[in-house]
Design an enzyme around this catalytic site. Structure first.
Site, PDB file in Angstrom:
ATOM      1  N   GLY A  53       0.738  -1.133  -0.007  1.00 27.93           N
ATOM      2  CA  GLY A  53       0.087  -0.002   0.014  1.00 27.93           C
ATOM      3  C   GLY A  53       0.911   1.431  -0.118  1.00 27.93           C
ATOM      4  CB  CYS A  54       0.130   4.534   1.066  1.00 28.80           C
ATOM      5  SG  CYS A  54       0.957   6.235   1.395  1.00 28.80           S
ATOM      6  CG  PHE A  55       6.021   4.954  -0.762  1.00 30.35           C
ATOM      7  CD1 PHE A  55       5.319   6.075  -0.459  1.00 30.35           C
ATOM      8  CD2 PHE A  55       6.626   4.774  -1.964  1.00 30.35           C
ATOM      9  CE1 PHE A  55       5.374   7.067  -1.192  1.00 30.35           C
ATOM     10  CE2 PHE A  55       6.855   5.602  -2.763  1.00 30.35           C
ATOM     11  CZ  PHE A  55       6.182   7.278  -2.553  1.00 30.35           C
ATOM     12  CD1 TRP A  56       4.610   8.663   1.894  1.00 28.45           C
ATOM     13  CD2 TRP A  56       2.656   9.467   2.213  1.00 28.45           C
ATOM     14  NE1 TRP A  56       4.664   9.724   0.755  1.00 28.45           N
ATOM     15  CE2 TRP A  56       3.222  10.373   1.272  1.00 28.45           C
ATOM     16  CE3 TRP A  56       1.347   9.750   2.685  1.00 28.45           C
ATOM     17  CZ2 TRP A  56       2.319  11.192   0.411  1.00 28.45           C
ATOM     18  CZ3 TRP A  56       0.660  10.971   2.013  1.00 28.45           C
ATOM     19  CH2 TRP A  56       1.282  11.411   0.931  1.00 28.45           C
TER      20      TRP A  56
END
Length: 216
Positions: A53-56
């Protein structure tokens, strides 16, 4: 002519992907949390790429693991060289948002990292993760050794049993070896949630425990 929406659920075929560029994106080569380099040869250390998912939020999951030397946010598994964030978000690069994890195998086992990976997201969602929809959010493990690849496949099968028992569908995680080129994301995306503590994190697991790496 295909619109951007055409690539939300489909990886672009050869000839459809954006051309990218030869020059790597500028990178401040120091990890904000531990001061280690983001890019290098990493002699004596192991590497793996995870997409969840979102790499943050994904990067934060791994920089907190003891034994991890460094982490970096980037793009992998697609066709466009040195893609930008906006290009990846268009779906026209084929990349998934990924985290490079460099770790000391004497301090943390690969199985422990796999457990962190599986439990930190829902690997049954295909081309999305929660409210984040698109091929760039697909689940992936890109391995750098044959041993990692075998362990990743075994962990998938073990976790599938637990997920099935809990009522979840089939795991859709892409597991590959050898790992593709990892293209580092823009500076602002590196250790994003350390720079922006109130920033968006859409990461959420299933609540199902993974039965590997328990003693790591």
């Amino acid at each position: 002519m295909l619109g951007i929406g055409a690539f939300k659920q489909r990886i672009p075929r050869p000839g459809e992907a954006l051309p990218g560029r030869e020059q790597a994106l500028p990178l401040h080569n120091t990890h904000l949390i531990n001061g280690h380099p983001l890019r290098g040869e990493f002699t004596g250390l192991a590497q793996v790429q995870f997409g969840l998912g979102c790499f943050w939020g994904a990067e934060r999951k791994f920089w907190k693991v003891p034994g991890v030397y460094t982490t970096a946010a980037g793009y992998a598994g697609g066709q466009t060289p040195n893609a930008t964030y906006s290009e990846v978000c268009s779906g026209q690069t084929g990349h998934t948002e990924a985290v490079l994890v460099v770790f000391d195998e004497q301090a943390v086992s690969f199985e422990h990292l796999l457990r962190t990976f599986w439990e930190s997201h829902d690997p049954t969602q295909g081309m999305q993760q929660g409210n984040d929809v698109g091929t760039q959010y697909r689940s992936a493990i890109y391995c750098t050794t044959q041993a990692q690849y075998a362990a990743a496949l075994a962990s998938r099968d073990a976790y599938q049993q637990q997920l099935t028992a809990a009522g979840y569908g089939a795991i859709t995680t892409e597991i590959g070896f050898p790992a593709p080129t990892f293209y580092y994301a823009e500076d602002d995306h590196q250790q994003y949630l350390a720079k922006h503590p109130n920033g968006y994190c859409g990461l959420g697991g299933t609540g199902v425990s993974c039965p590997i790496g328990l003693d790591a």
